[in-house]
Design a protein around this motif. Structure first.
Motif, PDB file in Angstrom:
ATOM      1  N   GLU A 123      14.629  20.525  22.188  1.00 40.89           N
ATOM      2  CA  GLU A 123      14.409  20.725  23.617  1.00 40.89           C
ATOM      3  C   GLU A 123      14.462  19.380  24.338  1.00 40.89           C
ATOM      4  O   GLU A 123      14.297  18.329  23.712  1.00 40.89           O
ATOM      5  N   ARG A 438      15.583  22.476  12.802  1.00 44.44           N
ATOM      6  CA  ARG A 438      16.050  23.383  13.862  1.00 44.44           C
ATOM      7  C   ARG A 438      17.576  23.550  13.791  1.00 44.44           C
ATOM      8  O   ARG A 438      18.103  24.652  13.984  1.00 44.44           O
ATOM      9  N   ARG A 441      18.321  25.858  10.972  1.00 46.79           N
ATOM     10  CA  ARG A 441      17.965  27.229  11.343  1.00 46.79           C
ATOM     11  C   ARG A 441      19.022  27.831  12.261  1.00 46.79           C
ATOM     12  O   ARG A 441      19.368  29.024  12.126  1.00 46.79           O
ATOM     13  N   PRO A 516      11.192  24.243  28.604  1.00 43.24           N
ATOM     14  CA  PRO A 516      10.538  25.172  27.682  1.00 43.24           C
ATOM     15  C   PRO A 516       9.899  24.426  26.516  1.00 43.24           C
ATOM     16  O   PRO A 516      10.224  23.267  26.246  1.00 43.24           O
ATOM     17  N   TYR A 518      10.325  24.993  23.399  1.00 46.12           N
ATOM     18  CA  TYR A 518      11.421  24.737  22.478  1.00 46.12           C
ATOM     19  C   TYR A 518      12.582  25.647  22.858  1.00 46.12           C
ATOM     20  O   TYR A 518      12.402  26.649  23.568  1.00 46.12           O
ATOM     21  N   THR A 519      13.781  25.287  22.405  1.00 46.37           N
ATOM     22  CA  THR A 519      14.957  26.113  22.661  1.00 46.37           C
ATOM     23  C   THR A 519      15.026  27.227  21.630  1.00 46.37           C
ATOM     24  O   THR A 519      14.977  26.953  20.423  1.00 46.37           O
ATOM     25  N   ARG A 520      15.125  28.449  22.094  1.00 38.98           N
ATOM     26  CA  ARG A 520      15.221  29.574  21.173  1.00 38.98           C
ATOM     27  C   ARG A 520      16.450  29.422  20.290  1.00 38.98           C
ATOM     28  O   ARG A 520      17.480  28.913  20.711  1.00 38.98           O
ATOM     29  N   VAL A 521      16.333  29.866  19.047  1.00 36.64           N
ATOM     30  CA  VAL A 521      17.408  29.653  18.086  1.00 36.64           C
ATOM     31  C   VAL A 521      18.714  30.308  18.523  1.00 36.64           C
ATOM     32  O   VAL A 521      19.805  29.783  18.253  1.00 36.64           O
ATOM     33  N   ASP A 522      18.624  31.448  19.221  1.00 39.16           N
ATOM     34  CA  ASP A 522      19.854  32.108  19.667  1.00 39.16           C
ATOM     35  C   ASP A 522      20.497  31.390  20.847  1.00 39.16           C
ATOM     36  O   ASP A 522      21.629  31.703  21.224  1.00 39.16           O
ATOM     37  N   LYS A 523      19.789  30.421  21.443  1.00 36.84           N
ATOM     38  CA  LYS A 523      20.329  29.644  22.566  1.00 36.84           C
ATOM     39  C   LYS A 523      20.776  28.245  22.145  1.00 36.84           C
ATOM     40  O   LYS A 523      21.303  27.482  22.957  1.00 36.84           O
TER      41      LYS A 523
END
Length: 557
Positions: A123, A438, A441, A516, A518-523
């Motif tokens: 992030e 990350r 992931r 945010p 953290y940045t969501r994994v799908d983003k």
């Protein structure tokens, strides 16, 4: 983030084909805007050759931490803690290097840096804090190595004021960094070559002395591990004191390694054939750790006793030059004449070289911050040779803190820089390892884990282990000050001041920009730059050796 070619993007495409959309837009970033910025500000160039990047990886940041700093640690903790601490830190640094190898080989884009990857895979606020921490640490490391170089010169009696030597050393480093990146690469190639040959020579001499091949024919073996002993208990008697001695050595030894692996990722955007050369450098890194650091410190524990009068005198003198080097002390005790001057020359070369590398790293860290919008855009400006000269200039100005040496004493100021940069390096590595986890992931989520151009066995488990050790090291970095009668404000601040600074940068940025957690994994974006890297890899034609000499050379460089 999902593949843009599958989602179709969010902007009006004007009839563009899906693959063109993927090339033109990533999230809300228009790559045409980036191209226009490059036309305005210029961009870096791939001017570092394979032999440059391999020698930078092998010897780029070997400086006074190994040649001189080991003496103070040996005299405080004994031979066993010194050697064991270098073994442990080498293991951690190897994990850091392999994580960097995977990250930078995936997308070796312009302005590659750890903060750029932090912003992309974790992030923005953490990237902001990490980026400025890196820049500050590298600037301090330039100052520490320039200070060390000037003090090493002072080993030879001369009437020249220390300020003059500081100016000469800093001016040469700036000149090598300000014009053409290949100048930096070429200078570092030869600097590193001298260092490597010097360390090999010292290790060879140590082995000869181990078996009694010196002028006095005295077979040393592991004599000094028995008398005065393998451990010097620290702050407590018995096994507790031995453990604290090991932990003291572990904390101190970090300076010899701090932020050196990052040179590879910072050079990734300016390296020819990055998909071939970056993994090659990452793989070779283990040889540097094993030979230079692990075997080098073992030789130190063989050739000099922890209570040697010459070693203690060299350290207490506060000069920090060859007189405090355990290599010099051991060779003097063996009756080898004049070699101390040769070693002092090697130490000077090492300090000069490390300062050269750290200025490159600091300027590219600031350049990367500017590319990601976290530093003023003026720092994106490059000259016609692709050098971000404003970044080089500002980092050099920050390094001018080295002139504090004129009034406060070089050894004292050097120790300030050591304490400040070590804790900054530990924090930087913690953030880096989180970023790698990350990144991994995100690759798993997008089904790309098997497409990595560079893979490391034992992941992600080795990263979790290294991350845990680094967190403990960071929290206990100044544990000595909490013993009765040991607390001083200056020692406490030197050990921990970077922690609140990084926290303030992180929290302040997060509050101001409302980023945010953290940045969501799908983003998470795992595609930008991959197409360009794939294209360069497809066009790359590895050199073919025509004889055995070329085979040896291509293996080295």
């Amino acid at each position: 983030m999902s593949d843009p070619s599958k989602t179709g993007g969010e902007k009006s495409t004007g009839g563009l084909h899906d693959t063109e959309i993927a090339d033109k837009y990533v999230g809300d970033v228009d790559l045409d805007d980036a191209s226009s910025d490059n036309a305005k500000y210029g961009s870096t160039q791939r001017g570092l050759k394979s032999r440059h990047i391999q020698l930078i990886a092998l010897g780029g940041c070997i400086g006074t931490g190994l040649f001189v700093g080991t003496g103070a640690t040996l005299s405080t903790t004994g031979p066993a803690p010194l050697w064991l601490s270098f073994v442990v830190i080498s293991g951690i640094v190897w994990v850091v290097m392999q994580c960097l190898g995977e990250l930078s080989a995936w997308v070796p884009v312009e302005g590659s840096s750890v903060p750029l990857y932090v912003k992309r895979y974790v992030e923005p606020s953490l990237a902001f804090a990490a980026g400025w921490n890196y820049w500050y640490a590298y600037a301090m490391l330039v100052a520490s190595e320039v200070s060390a170089a000037a003090v090493v010169i002072d080993y030879w009696p001369n009437p020249v004021p220390v300020a003059v030597w500081l100016t000469i050393v800093l001016a040469v480093i700036v000149m090598l960094n300000i014009f053409i990146v290949s100048w930096y690469g070429e200078s570092e190639f030869w600097f590193a070559s001298v260092k490597i040959l010097g360390i090999i020579g010292l290790i060879f001499v140590g082995i000869v002395l181990f078996f009694g091949g010196g002028p006095n024919k005295d077979r040393l073996g592991f004599r000094y591990w028995q008398r005065p002993g393998a451990f010097i208990p620290f702050a407590a008697p018995g096994n507790t004191g031995k453990f604290l001695a090991f932990w003291t050595a572990l904390v101190r030894s970090g300076f010899a390694f701090i932020l050196s692996p990052e040179l590879i990722v910072l050079a990734a955007g300016e390296t020819e054939a990055p998909r071939r050369n970056i993994p090659k450098a990452a793989k070779r890194f283990v040889y540097r750790l094993m030979f230079f650091y692990i075997i080098g410190t073992l030789v130190i524990t063989v050739i000099v006793a922890s209570d040697d009068d010459l070693l203690l005198q060299g350290i207490s003198s506060g000069k920090g030059n060859a007189g405090a080097s355990p290599f010099v002390v051991g060779i003097k005790r063996a009756g080898i004449r004049a070699l101390d001057h040769v070693i002092n020359g090697v130490i000077l070369t090492s300090a000069w070289s490390a300062g050269n590398s750290f200025l490159f790293a600091g300027s590219r860290s600031l350049y990367s911050l500017a590319l990601s919008g976290q530093a003023p855009r003026i720092f994106r400006t490059c000259n016609k040779h692709g050098v971000p000269y404003y970044c080089v200039g500002v980092t050099s100005l920050m390094a001018c803190l080295v002139y504090l040496s004129v009034s406060s004493g070089s050894a004292t100021v050097f120790q300030w820089f050591v304490n400040l940069t070590t804790i900054s390096g530990y924090i930087a590595w913690i953030i880096l390892l989180i970023t790698y986890l990350r990144f991994r992931r995100a690759l798993e989520f997008n089904g790309l884990l098997d497409q990595r151009p560079y893979r490391v066995p034992g992941q992600p488990y080795v990263t979790y282990v290294a991350l845990s050790v680094l967190v403990i090291l960071t929290l206990t970095n100044g544990f000595q000050v909490f013993f009765p009668g040991k607390f001083t404000v200056s020692s406490f601040l030197a050990a921990y001041i970077t922690l609140p600074i990084v926290i303030v940068l992180y929290v302040g940025h997060k509050i101001w920009f409302r980023t945010p957690l953290y940045t969501r994994v799908d983003k998470i974006d795992v595609y930008t730059g991959k197409e360009e890297a794939d294209r360069l890899e497809a066009l790359d034609v590895p050199p073919v050796a025509k004889n055995w000499l070329q085979k040896v050379w291509f293996w080295i460089a």
